[in-house]
Design a protein around this motif. Structure first.
Motif, mmCIF file in Angstrom:
data_model
loop_
_atom_site.group_PDB
_atom_site.id
_atom_site.type_symbol
_atom_site.label_atom_id
_atom_site.label_comp_id
_atom_site.label_asym_id
_atom_site.label_seq_id
_atom_site.Cartn_x
_atom_site.Cartn_y
_atom_site.Cartn_z
ATOM 1 N N VAL A 1 0.849 -1.196 0.000
ATOM 2 C CA VAL A 1 0.000 0.000 0.000
ATOM 3 C C VAL A 1 0.882 1.244 0.000
ATOM 4 N N GLU A 2 0.503 2.229 -0.781
ATOM 5 C CA GLU A 2 1.281 3.469 -0.843
ATOM 6 C C GLU A 2 1.284 4.161 0.526
ATOM 7 N N GLY A 3 2.468 4.561 0.969
ATOM 8 C CA GLY A 3 2.595 5.241 2.253
ATOM 9 C C GLY A 3 2.996 4.339 3.392
ATOM 10 N N VAL A 4 3.174 3.020 3.124
ATOM 11 C CA VAL A 4 3.573 2.076 4.172
ATOM 12 C C VAL A 4 5.072 1.828 4.085
ATOM 13 N N SER A 5 5.770 1.982 5.208
ATOM 14 C CA SER A 5 7.212 1.765 5.256
ATOM 15 C C SER A 5 7.559 0.334 5.647
ATOM 16 N N ALA A 6 6.845 -0.201 6.630
ATOM 17 C CA ALA A 6 7.139 -1.560 7.098
ATOM 18 C C ALA A 6 5.909 -2.136 7.783
ATOM 19 N N VAL B 1 -5.888 -12.708 20.993
ATOM 20 C CA VAL B 1 -5.879 -11.490 20.182
ATOM 21 C C VAL B 1 -4.642 -11.504 19.291
ATOM 22 N N THR B 2 -4.833 -11.115 18.030
ATOM 23 C CA THR B 2 -3.715 -11.017 17.094
ATOM 24 C C THR B 2 -3.452 -9.551 16.783
ATOM 25 N N THR B 3 -2.178 -9.172 16.811
ATOM 26 C CA THR B 3 -1.799 -7.786 16.531
ATOM 27 C C THR B 3 -0.740 -7.750 15.433
ATOM 28 N N MET B 4 -0.712 -6.634 14.727
ATOM 29 C CA MET B 4 0.286 -6.441 13.680
ATOM 30 C C MET B 4 0.558 -4.941 13.557
ATOM 31 N N GLN B 5 1.830 -4.575 13.616
ATOM 32 C CA GLN B 5 2.193 -3.164 13.581
ATOM 33 C C GLN B 5 2.495 -2.721 12.150
ATOM 34 N N VAL B 6 1.983 -1.525 11.813
ATOM 35 C CA VAL B 6 2.216 -0.928 10.502
ATOM 36 C C VAL B 6 2.936 0.400 10.707
ATOM 37 N N ILE B 7 4.080 0.572 10.035
ATOM 38 C CA ILE B 7 4.856 1.805 10.139
ATOM 39 C C ILE B 7 4.657 2.623 8.860
ATOM 40 N N PRO B 8 4.093 3.810 8.952
ATOM 41 C CA PRO B 8 3.902 4.651 7.758
ATOM 42 C C PRO B 8 5.228 5.253 7.283
ATOM 43 N N ASP B 9 5.201 5.820 6.098
ATOM 44 C CA ASP B 9 6.357 6.582 5.613
ATOM 45 C C ASP B 9 6.436 7.958 6.263
ATOM 46 N N THR B 10 5.305 8.435 6.760
ATOM 47 C CA THR B 10 5.199 9.821 7.226
ATOM 48 C C THR B 10 4.930 9.881 8.719
ATOM 49 N N PRO C 1 3.293 11.695 12.425
ATOM 50 C CA PRO C 1 1.920 11.846 12.934
ATOM 51 C C PRO C 1 1.214 13.112 12.467
ATOM 52 N N SER C 2 1.961 14.176 12.153
ATOM 53 C CA SER C 2 1.328 15.432 11.745
ATOM 54 C C SER C 2 1.092 15.516 10.242
ATOM 55 N N ASP C 3 1.612 14.567 9.486
ATOM 56 C CA ASP C 3 1.484 14.602 8.027
ATOM 57 C C ASP C 3 0.092 14.124 7.613
ATOM 58 N N PRO C 4 -0.625 14.875 6.772
ATOM 59 C CA PRO C 4 -1.953 14.438 6.313
ATOM 60 C C PRO C 4 -1.927 13.080 5.620
ATOM 61 N N ALA C 5 -0.780 12.713 5.051
ATOM 62 C CA ALA C 5 -0.684 11.425 4.370
ATOM 63 C C ALA C 5 -0.889 10.266 5.340
ATOM 64 N N THR C 6 -0.523 10.450 6.612
ATOM 65 C CA THR C 6 -0.727 9.401 7.611
ATOM 66 C C THR C 6 -2.218 9.171 7.842
ATOM 67 N N ALA C 7 -2.988 10.242 7.919
ATOM 68 C CA ALA C 7 -4.440 10.111 8.064
ATOM 69 C C ALA C 7 -5.043 9.448 6.831
ATOM 70 N N ASP C 8 -4.539 9.804 5.665
ATOM 71 C CA ASP C 8 -5.035 9.175 4.431
ATOM 72 C C ASP C 8 -4.767 7.673 4.454
ATOM 73 N N LEU C 9 -3.606 7.274 4.969
ATOM 74 C CA LEU C 9 -3.271 5.855 5.052
ATOM 75 C C LEU C 9 -4.236 5.119 5.975
ATOM 76 N N VAL C 10 -4.534 5.713 7.144
ATOM 77 C CA VAL C 10 -5.466 5.083 8.083
ATOM 78 C C VAL C 10 -6.823 4.892 7.437
ATOM 79 N N HIS C 11 -7.317 5.908 6.760
ATOM 80 C CA HIS C 11 -8.611 5.803 6.101
ATOM 81 C C HIS C 11 -8.589 4.758 4.997
ATOM 82 N N ALA C 12 -7.469 4.662 4.270
ATOM 83 C CA ALA C 12 -7.361 3.685 3.190
ATOM 84 C C ALA C 12 -7.350 2.256 3.743
ATOM 85 N N LEU C 13 -6.626 2.039 4.835
ATOM 86 C CA LEU C 13 -6.594 0.704 5.439
ATOM 87 C C LEU C 13 -7.985 0.276 5.886
#
Length: 706
Positions: A444-449, A459-468, A470-482
């Motif tokens: 997915v675009e905007g995902v680093s790792a 419970v199963t957990t999985m961590q997603v590291i964005p490219d951007t 917390p203050s970058d609007p692209a991070t919010a876009d990534l959350v909405h896309a996921l």
């Protein structure tokens, strides 16, 4: 209502010692209990019914969740070839283990695994240590011991940064006491305005008592309710301002009555009759507007309003009972020496008061004054058009703070997204079923790792590291896309959680509820003004004027904080985004505060109108009677609000500047130019009330103001 307030004040004045003793005992018990027990304030944000809250709930309900440390702090150590400092790192870890009583893992014991886990930076020049423990509960000695354990790293030339919450507590330890600065500033202004040290101490003393009672109550409530720490700071900021202001309005009228030869107890009753109701209405308006934040549906935001309302209610109660008792106790010593000397000689001080000369000039050309004021307000408000709400973070903190250094080091050595981790949470322990989802998210675009899924306690957990970050609007876009695309397309039911996702949910909720808040707060305030002054047009005029002052405040906030003009004056080094709850909170509180001066001015204007003055003369008389005290009150409130810009927390700086600017605009451009212009142009229609006439007395007892 005037008679009730006046009768209550007379009773308190006649039984001054009993009233004073009762207040001291009640506030002493409340504040003392809150102080001894200690507050249980929280900074966690939960948005009810949101995806992030569902994730948090799954984690909290795990069988093994109680055994895990609830709070921990991340420490970053950085330097060239950090592995070459193995002895220093071992010494630091030993000191931390001794200070905390907990085992601290050393990333250098297994560099490969540590790099994979993210505790050792890919470039090999930084590592992180996790220190378990709540710094608030552990106390100052524990915090100092942990900080001292890092001295070997500092002495070795390594960069050391301590993240939240420990870093936040250490940053606050050496800051200026904002409340003390505000109190000292208020005392100075009052002494210069009143010419009497005793008189200057009355509003400050009663204001402090009211704030102590309100804060103690909030502290006690925090043991059963989720009250954030910033709520107390905001409540003290507003409560101290209004508590001093309301007492000042009563003190000003009391001094006038004494100058006229009225006996002390009668002067207290006369003061309450003329100004007590106005203080009560003004305070209740602030409280009602603040509680409107409950419309947000978020407990964190709602308690910002509830805590403020509690302290303001204490301030109103103090104004109606404690202040009359103190005024009666002080008596004629509330006057300056010159006034007491003039009274002893049965003489009247020569000359007219400054505002009796200024007021006629302000109402002489209402159209010109109205046009000039509107031009000024529009010019100040223009930056509001560029308002863009975002997410503030530790990256916006003061440059030398621990939390800022930690944020910057993590971004430098691990990437910006490491400061904005997202946590996917779902039910079940079939980690293999999450493998396809992991592969989908990785592209997915905007995902680093994306970390491997981990199953634990159902419970199963999985961590997603964005490219951007917390203050970058692209991070919010990534959350909405996921949430909208990637997860629904998989066979796994998962929720996106974590601090960043929670803040994004908070933004979405506030954007949804803000129009409702604005409508309900304006309607409630208009109803209070309408029935207080028996007027149809005055509430409309008040709402419009208040909206203009708030918009002007937003314009200054955008220009200073969002665009970065002069932000260095407040200890920051660049622009910062304005959190979504900031406009909501400021609107609710500022609309109530703006009504303060509106109510006090209109009360004086109405009194002159009912005594037979023409509409223009009534406005002039109202300005002459209240101009001085409103100006002094505004200066005090501005000083109190600006004192909170010494706080190391950026959002508190924003609140302080926003409140100070709004009060300044409201007390100058609005009250001195726009309101008198509108009132003069409205004439008799300003006091129209359907189905009811009003008897008015002669103008014989009103001195002319030319």
């Amino acid at each position: 209502m005037k008679r009730i307030v006046a009768s209550l004040a007379r009773v308190c004045a006649r039984h001054r010692w009993l009233t004073l003793t009762a207040w001291v005992l009640v506030v002493g018990v409340i504040f003392g209990a809150g102080f001894v027990i200690g507050p249980n304030l929280q900074d966690e944000v939960e948005v009810g019914g949101s995806d992030s809250q569902a994730a948090a709930q799954l984690l909290e309900e795990r069988p093994g969740a109680e055994e895990e440390p609830a709070v921990s702090s991340r420490i970053v150590l950085a330097g060239d070839d950090i592995a070459g400092q193995a002895e220093v790192i071992s010494e630091v870890i030993g000191g931390l283990s001794q200070a905390t009583g907990e085992a601290i893992a050393n990333p250098l014991d297994d560099p490969v695994d540590a790099t994979r886990a993210g505790t050792l930076a890919p470039d090999g020049d930084a590592l992180t240590l996790t220190v378990p423990g709540d710094p608030k509960e552990e106390g100052s000695n524990w915090r100092t011991a942990v900080d001292d354990a890092l001295d070997p790293a500092r002495e070795a030339g390594l960069e050391v940064a301590i993240g939240a919450p420990l870093g936040t507590q250490l940053d606050r330890a050496g800051t200026i006491n904002s409340e003390l600065v505000g109190v000292v500033a208020a005392l100075i202004v009052l002494f210069l305005a009143l010419g009497s040290a005793i008189a200057a101490g009355i509003p400050v003393a009663t204001g402090i008592v009211a704030v102590a009672g309100g804060v103690g109550t909030v502290w006690l409530l925090s043991h059963g309710l989720p009250i954030p720490e910033s709520a107390v700071t905001l409540a003290v900021m507003v409560g101290l301002g209004v508590g001093i202001d309301y007492a000042l309005f009563l003190l000003s009228r009391f001094r006038e009555a004494l100058r006229g030869g009225t006996e002390v107890v009668d002067a207290v009753e006369e003061t309450a009759h003329s100004a007590g109701e106005a203080a009560m209405v003004a305070g209740l308006t602030v409280a009602v507007c603040a509680t409107g934040l409950a419309i947000s549906g978020v407990e964190f935001v709602a308690w910002l309003g509830f805590a403020t309302a509690i302290v303001v209610v204490f301030a109103v109660a103090s104004t109606l009972t404690l202040t009359p008792a103190v005024l009666a106790l002080v008596g004629r010593r509330a006057l300056s020496r010159r006034d007491r000397r003039a009274a002893s000689l049965d003489a009247t001080p020569a000359g007219r008061r400054p505002w009796e000369r200024i007021a006629p000039r302000l109402t002489r050309h209402p159209i010109l004054a109205g046009v000039v004021s509107l031009v000024l307000l529009v010019a100040i408000s223009l930056p509001t058009l560029a308002l863009q709400l975002g997410q503030s973070s530790a990256g916006n903190a003061e440059p030398d703070s621990n939390q800022r250094r930690s944020f910057d080091l993590v971004a430098e050595h691990w990437g910006a997204g490491q400061n904005a981790p997202l946590l996917l949470v779902g039910e079940g322990e079939d980690a293999a079923a999450w493998a396809p989802l992991r592969e989908q998210i990785a592209v997915v675009e905007g995902v680093s790792a994306v970390s491997p899924p981990v199953a634990n306690d159902g419970v199963t957990t999985m961590q997603v590291i964005p490219d951007t970050g917390p203050s970058d609007p692209a991070t919010a876009d990534l959350v909405h896309a996921l949430r909208a695309e990637t997860i629904p397309a998989s066979e796994v039911e998962a929720h996106v959680g974590g601090a960043v996702a929670t803040r994004i949910d908070l933004s979405d909720r506030i954007a949804e509820r803000l129009p409702w808040l604005i409508g309900i707060v304006i309607a409630a305030a208009m109803v209070l003004v309408a029935f207080t002054f028996r007027s149809v047009l005055l509430p409309v005029k008040a709402a419009l004027c208040n909206a203009l002052s708030i918009t002007a405040a937003f314009g200054v906030l955008v220009w200073v904080f969002q665009e970065g003009h002069g932000v260095e004056l407040f200890g920051l080094d660049g622009p910062m985004p304005l959190d979504p709850y900031v406009p909501m909170m400021l609107f609710a509180v500022l609309f109530g505060l703006s009504m303060d001066y509106e109510v006090f001015l209109l009360t004086a204007v109405r009194q002159a109108w009912l005594r037979g003055a023409t509409p223009k003369d009534a406005v002039t008389r109202g300005l002459a009677d209240t101009g001085g005290v409103i100006s002094a009150a505004a200066i005090i409130m501005i000083a109190v609000f600006l004192s909170f810009t010494f706080s190391p927390t950026p959002v508190i700086k924003v609140f302080g500047v926003g409140l100070a600017v709004a009060v300044f605009v409201d007390a100058t451009v609005i009250r001195l130019l726009l309101v008198p212009a509108i009132m003069t142009l409205l004439g008799r229609s300003a006091w129209w009330w359907p189905g009811r006439g009003r008897r008015r007395r002669s103008t014989a007892d009103l001195p002319a103001l030319d």
